[in-house]
Each structure stands twice: as C-alpha cells, then as structure tokens.
Design an enzyme around this catalytic site. Structure first.
Site, mmCIF file in Angstrom:
data_model
loop_
_atom_site.group_PDB
_atom_site.id
_atom_site.type_symbol
_atom_site.label_atom_id
_atom_site.label_comp_id
_atom_site.label_asym_id
_atom_site.label_seq_id
_atom_site.Cartn_x
_atom_site.Cartn_y
_atom_site.Cartn_z
ATOM 1 N N GLY A 134 0.828 -1.199 0.000
ATOM 2 C CA GLY A 134 0.000 0.000 0.000
ATOM 3 C C GLY A 134 0.860 1.245 0.000
ATOM 4 O O GLY A 134 2.031 1.211 0.402
ATOM 5 N N HIS A 145 -2.817 7.101 7.200
ATOM 6 C CA HIS A 145 -1.827 8.043 6.642
ATOM 7 C C HIS A 145 -2.484 9.367 6.245
ATOM 8 O O HIS A 145 -1.886 10.429 6.378
ATOM 9 C CB HIS A 145 -1.170 7.458 5.381
ATOM 10 C CG HIS A 145 0.066 6.640 5.652
ATOM 11 N ND1 HIS A 145 1.172 7.139 6.284
ATOM 12 C CD2 HIS A 145 0.365 5.355 5.336
ATOM 13 C CE1 HIS A 145 2.112 6.189 6.365
ATOM 14 N NE2 HIS A 145 1.636 5.090 5.796
ATOM 15 N N HIS A 188 -4.411 0.974 7.389
ATOM 16 C CA HIS A 188 -3.081 1.604 7.456
ATOM 17 C C HIS A 188 -3.007 2.815 6.529
ATOM 18 O O HIS A 188 -2.525 3.884 6.921
ATOM 19 C CB HIS A 188 -2.035 0.550 7.076
ATOM 20 C CG HIS A 188 -0.622 1.034 7.061
ATOM 21 N ND1 HIS A 188 0.333 0.596 7.963
ATOM 22 C CD2 HIS A 188 0.016 1.923 6.251
ATOM 23 C CE1 HIS A 188 1.482 1.211 7.700
ATOM 24 N NE2 HIS A 188 1.321 2.004 6.658
ATOM 25 N N GLU A 189 -3.507 2.658 5.305
ATOM 26 C CA GLU A 189 -3.396 3.746 4.322
ATOM 27 C C GLU A 189 -4.332 4.909 4.661
ATOM 28 O O GLU A 189 -3.957 6.072 4.510
ATOM 29 C CB GLU A 189 -3.673 3.225 2.907
ATOM 30 C CG GLU A 189 -2.710 2.137 2.418
ATOM 31 C CD GLU A 189 -1.241 2.461 2.629
ATOM 32 O OE1 GLU A 189 -0.852 3.636 2.555
ATOM 33 O OE2 GLU A 189 -0.463 1.523 2.896
ATOM 34 N N CYS A 226 5.753 -0.424 6.961
ATOM 35 C CA CYS A 226 5.410 0.761 6.177
ATOM 36 C C CYS A 226 6.609 1.151 5.328
ATOM 37 O O CYS A 226 7.747 1.098 5.797
ATOM 38 C CB CYS A 226 5.056 1.895 7.138
ATOM 39 S SG CYS A 226 4.665 3.450 6.323
ATOM 40 N N LEU A 227 6.358 1.542 4.089
ATOM 41 C CA LEU A 227 7.456 1.931 3.200
ATOM 42 C C LEU A 227 8.174 3.184 3.707
ATOM 43 O O LEU A 227 9.293 3.457 3.289
ATOM 44 C CB LEU A 227 6.922 2.170 1.775
ATOM 45 C CG LEU A 227 6.406 0.916 1.054
ATOM 46 C CD1 LEU A 227 5.796 1.291 -0.293
ATOM 47 C CD2 LEU A 227 7.509 -0.117 0.882
ATOM 48 N N GLN A 254 2.805 10.011 1.458
ATOM 49 C CA GLN A 254 4.124 9.371 1.488
ATOM 50 C C GLN A 254 5.006 9.809 0.321
ATOM 51 O O GLN A 254 6.213 9.635 0.351
ATOM 52 C CB GLN A 254 3.982 7.844 1.471
ATOM 53 C CG GLN A 254 3.432 7.283 2.771
ATOM 54 C CD GLN A 254 3.313 5.775 2.689
ATOM 55 O OE1 GLN A 254 2.360 5.247 2.131
ATOM 56 N NE2 GLN A 254 4.291 5.074 3.223
HETATM 57 ZN ZN ZN Z 1 2.528 3.275 5.603
#
Ligand code: ZN
Length: 170
Positions: free
Chosen positions: A46, A141, A137-138, A95-96, A51
């Site tokens: 995701g 953000h 999660h997204e 998480c990226l 981000q």
């Molecule tokens: Zn993330």
C-alpha cells in the site's frame, strides 16, 4: 510514469492531515500512475499520497487475496472512508516510510470502504485479512497517523522469524 521519492518517518508531511481530492483530472491520474510504479518498485502492499509528498486523500492498496494464477490487483481509492469494520486480527505491520521496522498491530479483520475512483465515481469495496489491514493503514496516513503510534511493540528479527515460521506451519 515516474518513480516518486518515498518520504521517511520524521518528515513532518507524514503527520499532516490531507485535503480531499476535488479535481479528477490528468494531474491526479499522473499522481496515481506514478504511485503505482513507486509501489511496485518498492514491493509494498500500500501507498498513500502523503508518502510521496502530496497532501491529498488518495491511496493505493494491493489486493493480495486473488484466485491462484491471477495477478494481484492494485486498487485506487480516492477520498476513502472506512464505513464498516468487524473482527479482529493481530500481527506484524510495516510501512514503506519506516523500512525494515515491523510493529505488532491490532486491526479489524474485515472492513468495508467507500471511495471514489480516478474519475470521481463512487464505489464500495470490502477487504479481509492483509487487505483490511492495508485499507486501515493507508487511511490512517491520510489523517497524519503512522502505525508506530498504535503498535504494542516493535518486533525483533527473532520474533518476526518465529511469527512467519508459525504462519507457514498453519
Ligand atoms: Zn505506511
């Protein structure tokens, strides 16, 4: 398409609340295409617009629950809202923007999301397991929240190994 730089934890952009997308134009499509390429290159499940430095409510989630032999699908969600959630799952989440770090996080096991597509059409979609986790999660953000804020504890390499070994054994 072009790869975008993924902001890392500590960047203040990641703690800001994103504004709704109001223009479903070529600029949005370019952003989504770039995010797709960036997500694929990073091998994530995701990615949220903040981000990559864009404070707009747009996310991608990889649907991994696909029939065998079929490609995984990247779902585009514009202005997503979680409208129903049930069940409970616990497990490691990453998480990226925080590479290599996994925290133990509790999430609903099933969610229903209402969102718009890249042309502004409303749709509803459901997700189970990892997909439900990714939706939550997204969407977090977009409100400036990171999984680290709700993680019980950060998992050690040993704990991660044990977790995945037991998952494989199921
Ligand atoms: Zn993330």
């Amino acid at each position: 398409m072009a790869l975008r730089n993924i902001l890392q934890e500590g960047d203040e952009t990641l703690s800001k609340r994103c504004r709704p997308v109001t223009d479903f134009n070529s600029r949005l499509h370019q952003l989504l295409d770039d995010m797709k390429e960036t997500l694929a290159a990073a091998e994530g499940v995701g990615l949220a617009a903040p981000q990559v430095g864009i404070l707009r409510r747009a996310v991608l989630v990889l649907e991994t629950n696909v029939p065998e032999g079929q490609p995984e699908e990247i779902i585009e969600l514009i202005n997503p809202e979680i409208i129903a959630a049930d069940g409970e799952q616990e497990g490691p989440e990453g998480c990226l923007s925080v590479p290599g770090v996994y925290g133990w996080v509790q999430r609903p096991d099933h969610v229903r999301v209402r969102a718009q597509d890249r042309f502004g059409e409303f749709f509803e979609i459901e997700g189970d397991g990892l997909t439900a986790r990714a939706f939550c999660h997204e969407v977090d953000h977009l409100d400036g929240h990171m999984f680290l804020e709700i993680s019980d504890h950060i998992m050690s390499d040993e704990e991660l190994e044990e977790y995945y070994a037991s998952e494989d054994g199921e």
